[in-house]
Design an enzyme around this catalytic site. Structure first.
Site, PDB file in Angstrom:
ATOM      1  N   ASP A  79     -42.529 -15.617  43.067  1.00 29.72           N
ATOM      2  CA  ASP A  79     -43.065 -16.322  44.128  1.00 29.72           C
ATOM      3  C   ASP A  79     -44.633 -15.784  44.822  1.00 29.72           C
ATOM      4  OD1 ASP A  79     -40.589 -17.639  44.322  1.00 29.72           O
ATOM      5  OD2 ASP A  79     -39.782 -15.875  45.291  1.00 29.72           O
ATOM      6  N   GLU A  80     -45.194 -15.058  43.928  1.00 27.47           N
ATOM      7  CA  GLU A  80     -46.567 -14.452  44.299  1.00 27.47           C
ATOM      8  C   GLU A  80     -47.683 -15.632  44.300  1.00 27.47           C
ATOM      9  OE1 GLU A  80     -44.943 -13.682  41.535  1.00 27.47           O
ATOM     10  OE2 GLU A  80     -44.429 -11.549  41.366  1.00 27.47           O
ATOM     11  N   ARG A  98     -26.019 -16.267  19.314  1.00 22.72           N
ATOM     12  CA  ARG A  98     -26.489 -17.065  18.394  1.00 22.72           C
ATOM     13  C   ARG A  98     -25.698 -18.401  18.207  1.00 22.72           C
ATOM     14  NH1 ARG A  98     -25.916 -12.017  15.103  1.00 22.72           N
ATOM     15  NH2 ARG A  98     -25.193 -11.549  16.861  1.00 22.72           N
ATOM     16  N   HIS A 122     -42.841 -23.362  40.904  1.00 19.97           N
ATOM     17  CA  HIS A 122     -44.251 -23.235  41.495  1.00 19.97           C
ATOM     18  C   HIS A 122     -44.943 -24.652  42.405  1.00 19.97           C
ATOM     19  CE1 HIS A 122     -44.362 -20.338  38.625  1.00 19.97           C
ATOM     20  NE2 HIS A 122     -44.486 -20.847  37.421  1.00 19.97           N
ATOM     21  N   SER A 168     -57.065 -15.343  47.509  1.00 25.37           N
ATOM     22  CA  SER A 168     -56.744 -16.843  47.964  1.00 25.37           C
ATOM     23  C   SER A 168     -56.453 -16.537  49.395  1.00 25.37           C
ATOM     24  CB  SER A 168     -55.604 -17.179  47.131  1.00 25.37           C
ATOM     25  OG  SER A 168     -54.903 -18.374  47.611  1.00 25.37           O
ATOM     26  N   LYS A 198     -48.352 -17.725  41.532  1.00 32.61           N
ATOM     27  CA  LYS A 198     -48.866 -17.973  40.241  1.00 32.61           C
ATOM     28  C   LYS A 198     -49.165 -19.504  39.684  1.00 32.61           C
ATOM     29  CE  LYS A 198     -44.934 -16.488  38.651  1.00 32.61           C
ATOM     30  NZ  LYS A 198     -44.228 -16.080  39.966  1.00 32.61           N
ATOM     31  N   GLY A 199     -48.470 -20.616  40.520  1.00 28.84           N
ATOM     32  CA  GLY A 199     -48.630 -21.720  40.177  1.00 28.84           C
ATOM     33  C   GLY A 199     -49.946 -22.250  40.740  1.00 28.84           C
ATOM     34  N   ASN A 251     -35.370 -21.736  36.985  1.00 26.28           N
ATOM     35  CA  ASN A 251     -35.106 -21.129  38.119  1.00 26.28           C
ATOM     36  C   ASN A 251     -36.696 -20.713  38.797  1.00 26.28           C
ATOM     37  OD1 ASN A 251     -35.982 -19.719  35.898  1.00 26.28           O
ATOM     38  ND2 ASN A 251     -34.936 -17.753  36.291  1.00 26.28           N
ATOM     39  N   ALA A 252     -37.897 -20.864  38.070  1.00 25.96           N
ATOM     40  CA  ALA A 252     -39.154 -20.746  38.493  1.00 25.96           C
ATOM     41  C   ALA A 252     -39.294 -21.889  39.568  1.00 25.96           C
ATOM     42  CB  ALA A 252     -40.175 -20.688  37.397  1.00 25.96           C
TER      43      ALA A 252
HETATM   44  P1  GDP Z   1     -45.014 -19.054  42.356  1.00 24.85           P
HETATM   45  O1  GDP Z   1     -43.673 -19.244  41.959  1.00 24.85           O
HETATM   46  O2  GDP Z   1     -45.819 -17.671  42.045  1.00 24.85           O
HETATM   47  O3  GDP Z   1     -46.024 -20.027  42.022  1.00 24.85           O
HETATM   48  O4  GDP Z   1     -45.247 -18.957  43.724  1.00 24.85           O
HETATM   49  P2  GDP Z   1     -44.502 -20.262  44.871  1.00 24.85           P
HETATM   50  O5  GDP Z   1     -44.925 -21.353  44.545  1.00 24.85           O
HETATM   51  O6  GDP Z   1     -43.085 -19.998  44.930  1.00 24.85           O
HETATM   52  O7  GDP Z   1     -45.123 -19.574  46.171  1.00 24.85           O
HETATM   53  C1  GDP Z   1     -46.342 -19.647  46.596  1.00 24.85           C
HETATM   54  C2  GDP Z   1     -46.497 -20.594  47.890  1.00 24.85           C
HETATM   55  O8  GDP Z   1     -47.495 -20.130  48.592  1.00 24.85           O
HETATM   56  C3  GDP Z   1     -46.856 -22.061  47.693  1.00 24.85           C
HETATM   57  O9  GDP Z   1     -46.089 -22.670  48.613  1.00 24.85           O
HETATM   58  C4  GDP Z   1     -48.226 -21.980  47.803  1.00 24.85           C
HETATM   59  O10 GDP Z   1     -48.857 -23.442  47.940  1.00 24.85           O
HETATM   60  C5  GDP Z   1     -48.576 -21.209  48.578  1.00 24.85           C
HETATM   61  N1  GDP Z   1     -49.831 -20.303  48.503  1.00 24.85           N
HETATM   62  C6  GDP Z   1     -50.481 -19.725  47.327  1.00 24.85           C
HETATM   63  N2  GDP Z   1     -51.583 -19.449  47.743  1.00 24.85           N
HETATM   64  C7  GDP Z   1     -51.834 -19.274  49.210  1.00 24.85           C
HETATM   65  C8  GDP Z   1     -52.418 -18.540  49.947  1.00 24.85           C
HETATM   66  O11 GDP Z   1     -53.572 -17.776  49.710  1.00 24.85           O
HETATM   67  N3  GDP Z   1     -52.337 -18.401  51.334  1.00 24.85           N
HETATM   68  C9  GDP Z   1     -51.090 -19.456  51.673  1.00 24.85           C
HETATM   69  N4  GDP Z   1     -51.080 -19.550  53.188  1.00 24.85           N
HETATM   70  N5  GDP Z   1     -50.318 -20.062  50.789  1.00 24.85           N
HETATM   71  C10 GDP Z   1     -50.548 -19.649  49.627  1.00 24.85           C
END
Ligand code: GDP
Length: 431
Positions: free
Chosen positions: A13-14, A144, A41, A415, A16-17, A38-39
């Site tokens: 949840d960093e 397998r 984005h 970001s 990445k998307g 399970n991912a």
């Molecule tokens: P992923 O699985 O690594 O892609 O992460 P997630 O999508 O689960 O979580 C990232 C969340 O943070 C999403 O809702 C994005 O829209 C949001 N997001 C991404 N970058 C930023 C940022 O720099 N600031 C804020 N406030 N939200 C962000």
């Protein structure tokens, strides 16, 4: 051969998307190589939110071809739902935008049922899986006996293969977990309803497509799912996912050699979160954690579960950098830390009375680690309007610099919000 891998360097949840979406505008191909639905984005483009679980985030750029490679476990019903939604919003215009490997492992309803039954019966020993059948599908592949995406199109052998699989799975469901068995005819109905829809995206050998693309200088981005600390072998076992989440997994999952990779971009939040059980040394189970959760909207995009939150852990980040050979970092969600008078950052642990600076691989040791923090000055300004590094307050710049210097890895991207334009470019990735 410009191949770039994007990996999460925490517990998933960093963001990445968002990073993959932003860099996809420069890429010819985006490849998902491990994990499954399970991912989750979350992408925000012009204020419109799209959540993708299986289809690579590059799908939002019409010139980019997206590949679901052999290492992915593919839930055919979910991928169909995503395709339908993307087609309805005009994001998939033609079939060349998406290729699905014949060798990807299928997730069928019985995998999900087994996953959920197992979690239910585990009580306090729950792993905290998403219940999407990922673990059972990878187990079946290793044994397998799995059905692969290509099997869907072999009508004459499909029923027989399903019957063999169900014999064992139904025994487990009924006799071990006390659940209802799955009927082969019901499964075939589901499969029939999706096979025709998925046929246009079928690709016998995505590894060859990727190889040829790299050989002729096309830009290929490999999109990791989950995070390094959830790696099956090197994560906080057993509280891990069932695939390898490290950069090396891109090679195996996509079926290409490591010499094609020029850069590994590690994605980290400016703080730390974790979903589900398992050790988390910098967790703030207090008002600080709650504030990060609320401001950062730290609730799972796949399950809606609230994420555990805490300060940035540089010991863990260094471990992730080492495991994946991360060459540069993207620092996400810096905006969430606005308003803290002091920002704590962990650069060592205390373990059984000793100060340590290397991440302990034993989860038992990690669970006993107490974080040792340095407190940096915070900032009060809202960062979401910043468009370059120099727009950031001095303290935020110092925080970025402190992280980069401590982990000896350049920070190429910062970001400050979910939107594409809230990305402060420091260095282009495909240079
Ligand atoms: P992923 O699985 O690594 O892609 O992460 P997630 O999508 O689960 O979580 C990232 C969340 O943070 C999403 O809702 C994005 O829209 C949001 N997001 C991404 N970058 C930023 C940022 O720099 N600031 C804020 N406030 N939200 C962000």
């Amino acid at each position: 051969m410009p191949g770039i891998i994007v990996v999460g360097s925490q517990w998933g949840d960093e963001g990445k998307g968002k990073v993959v979406d932003v860099f996809s505008s420069q890429a010819d191909f985006v490849v998902r190589y491990q994990g499954g639905a399970n991912a989750g984005h979350t992408l925000v483009v012009d204020g419109k939110k799209t959540i993708l679980h299986l289809i690579p985030s590059g799908i939002l750029h019409s010139h980019t071809s997206c590949i679901i490679a052999a290492g992915v476990v593919l839930d055919v019903e979910r991928v169909c739902e995503e395709i339908r939604a993307l087609r309805a919003s005009g994001l998939i215009k033609d079939q060349t935008q998406l290729l699905i490997s014949d060798s990807a492992t299928l997730i069928l309803p019985y995998h999900r049922l087994l996953d959920q039954a197992r979690e239910r019966s585990a009580g306090l020993e729950k792993i905290g899986t998403t219940g999407r059948g990922i673990g059972p599908a990878y187990e079946e592949r290793a044994s397998r006996k799995a059905l692969l995406f290509g099997d869907l199109f072999q009508k004459e052998t499909l029923r027989g293969k399903l019957e063999v699989a169900l014999k064992e799975k139904n025994f487990l469901l009924e006799k071990f977990y006390g659940e209802k068995p799955v009927q082969v005819d019901d499964l075939l109905k589901i499969i029939e309803s999706v096979t025709q829809e998925l046929a246009p995206y079928r690709c016998k050998d995505t590894s060859l497509v990727i190889y040829k693309a790299l050989r002729c200088g096309k830009k290929v981005l490999f999109e990791g799912a989950q995070g390094s600390l959830l790696d099956l072998l090197h994560g906080t076992y057993p509280f891990v996912t069932s695939s390898s989440t490290l950069s090396g997994s891109a090679m195996i999952g996509a079926g290409i050699g490591p010499s094609t990779i020029t850069n590994v971009l590690g994605i980290t939040k400016a703080y730390t979160t974790r979903v589900g059980a398992g050790p988390f040394p910098t967790e703030c189970d207090n008002a600080t954690g709650e504030r990060i959760r609320q401001v950062g909207a730290e609730f799972g995009s796949t399950t809606g579960r609230s994420r555990r939150c805490g300060w940035l852990d540089l010991v863990a980040l260094k471990y992730a950098i080492r495991l994946s050979g991360i060459t540069s970092l993207a620092l996400m969600k810096l905006d969430v830390l606005s308003g803290f008078e002091k920002i704590e950052i962990c650069n060592s642990y205390e373990l059984d009375g000793q100060k340590i600076t290397e991440y302990p691989v034993s989860p038992g040791d990690l669970a006993r680690c107490k974080p040792i923090y340095e407190a940096l000055n915070g900032w009060s300004e809202d960062l979401t309007g910043a468009r370059s590094l120099k727009d950031l307050p001095r303290q935020a710049q110092d925080y970025i610099q402190y992280i980069g210097a401590s982990v000896a890895t350049p920070i190429d991207v910062v970001s400050v919000g979910p939107g594409r334009d809230q990305t402060l470019w420091i260095k282009p990735l495909f240079s």
